[in-house]
Write an enzyme that holds these catalytic residues in place. Structure first.
Site, PDB file in Angstrom:
ATOM      1  CB  SER A 124      -0.866  -0.132   1.353  1.00 36.58           C
ATOM      2  OG  SER A 124      -1.607   1.230   1.331  1.00 36.58           O
ATOM      3  CE1 TYR A 149      -3.963  -2.395   5.606  1.00 35.06           C
ATOM      4  CE2 TYR A 149      -3.496   0.041   5.226  1.00 35.06           C
ATOM      5  CZ  TYR A 149      -3.542  -1.124   4.707  1.00 35.06           C
ATOM      6  OH  TYR A 149      -3.724  -1.570   3.428  1.00 35.06           O
ATOM      7  CE  LYS A 153      -1.461  -4.301   3.356  1.00 34.00           C
ATOM      8  NZ  LYS A 153      -1.861  -5.664   2.532  1.00 34.00           N
TER       9      LYS A 153
END
Length: 337
Positions: A124, A149, A153
């Site tokens: 991302s 989150y 990644k």
């Protein structure tokens, strides 16, 4: 030659499954249905006119993963499976680290043990953090992320880099997505969030169809032309096709590459609302509310590496994104139910 898709019934996974089949690949889908529904699999099969091997399995289940590899000759893995809600990650960081990071480690261990060392990872643009100016390029520093989150990644990218460094047989492409929106042009698959959407486009569509009263626009005092935040929106089918190109690349090369998937064009929240109203002849009532903590004013990609290395470029425009989102929403007011 089969490609295993983890999280293959989710929003991006389902569209990628369709594009891979269209490109002539055999696919196997794994999903635990945490954030997806069995109906998505049925519709993938409908769109591809094929029976697709499916396993309801969690990526943390090493024995379950080994069974899949025993039953199929897997050449590469496209790894989508993971939790993805920023707010939830702040409230439940350990759940996110366990599922996203530990799950990926388990998957990689099984892959290495069984000799399948090619992966396309669903990363991302969030890995670029708060401190880099747009357009964001792959050579910019990563890691200054603001929530668990995003940190998962970033950590997974680092784990995959270390894995490739330790074993030259590995081939990994980390695809850094910008803001996927839209749906398959058939209106048969699309984004189906649980509960109130976290993402802008499904929120806009649910307001337009009357499921939600109005859109909350978080801040109109950013240093942008209309004061609202600017993002790089990309059609989910363009994004899905990027995975087809990345798999092709991973099968022919070794080492690790991070590659942006975006259009390189930024649109503001109000640009998107106006484009949606115009493309679909509907109204989207909205109100301006306080900024959200952690949101940045401008975020868009420098996408030339994808064209150079993968031969990929986004071809669909903002009108296509808005029109296809609305077709999905209006044909499926309750999503996949």
């Amino acid at each position: 030659m089969a490609i295993l898709i983890t999280g293959g019934c989710g929003y991006i996974g389902s569209h990628t499954a369709v594009e891979l089949k269209k490109a002539g690949y055999d696919i196997v889908i794994l999903d635990n249905y945490y954030n997806s529904k069995p109906e998505a699999l049925r519709r993938i099969e409908e769109l591809t006119q094929s029976d697709i091997p499916f396993y309801e399995c969690d990526i943390r289940d090493a024995d379950g993963l080994k069974r899949i590899f025993a039953n199929h000759s897997i050449d590469a893995v496209i790894h989508f499976a993971g939790l993805k809600a920023v707010g939830e990650s702040v409230a439940k960081p350990l759940v996110y680290y366990d599922n996203n990071v530990a799950g990926t480690v388990t998957l990689c261990q099984v892959m290495a043990e069984l000799g399948c060392k090619r992966m396309v990872f669903s990363s991302s643009a969030t890995v670029y953090g708060m401190n880099n100016p747009s357009p964001l390029g792959e050579d910019m520093p990563t890691g200054a992320v603001t929530n668990p989150y995003g940190r998962t990644k970033y950590i997974i990218e680092e784990i995959l880099k270390d894995t490739c460094k330790s074993d030259p047989e590995w081939s990994v492409v980390c695809l850094r997505y910008f803001n996927p929106i839209g749906a398959h042009e058939s209106g048969r698959i699309g984004e189906d969030p649980n509960g109130i959407p976290n993402n802008l486009m499904p929120y806009i569509s649910q307001v337009a169809i009357g499921k939600l009263e109005k859109l909350s626009v978080f801040g109109n005092d950013y240093d942008t032309p209309d004061g609202t935040g600017i993002r790089d929106y990309i059609h989910v089918v363009d994004l899905a096709y990027g995975h087809v190109c990345a798999v092709k690349y991973a099968l022919l090369h070794t080492g690790v590459e991070a590659i942006n998937l975006g259009t390189g064009v930024g649109y503001s929240v109000l640009d998107l609302v106006n484009a949606f109203e115009k493309a679909n002849n509907v109204k989207v009532p909205f109100e301006i509310v306080e900024r959200r903590p952690g949101d940045i004013a401008v975020c868009y990609s420098e996408p030339s590496k994808a064209e150079r290395m993968l031969g990929w470029k986004a071809v669909r425009n903002i009108e296509d994104m808005c029109r296809d989102s609305w077709r999905w929403q209006s044909d499926n007011p309750k999503g996949f139910e």
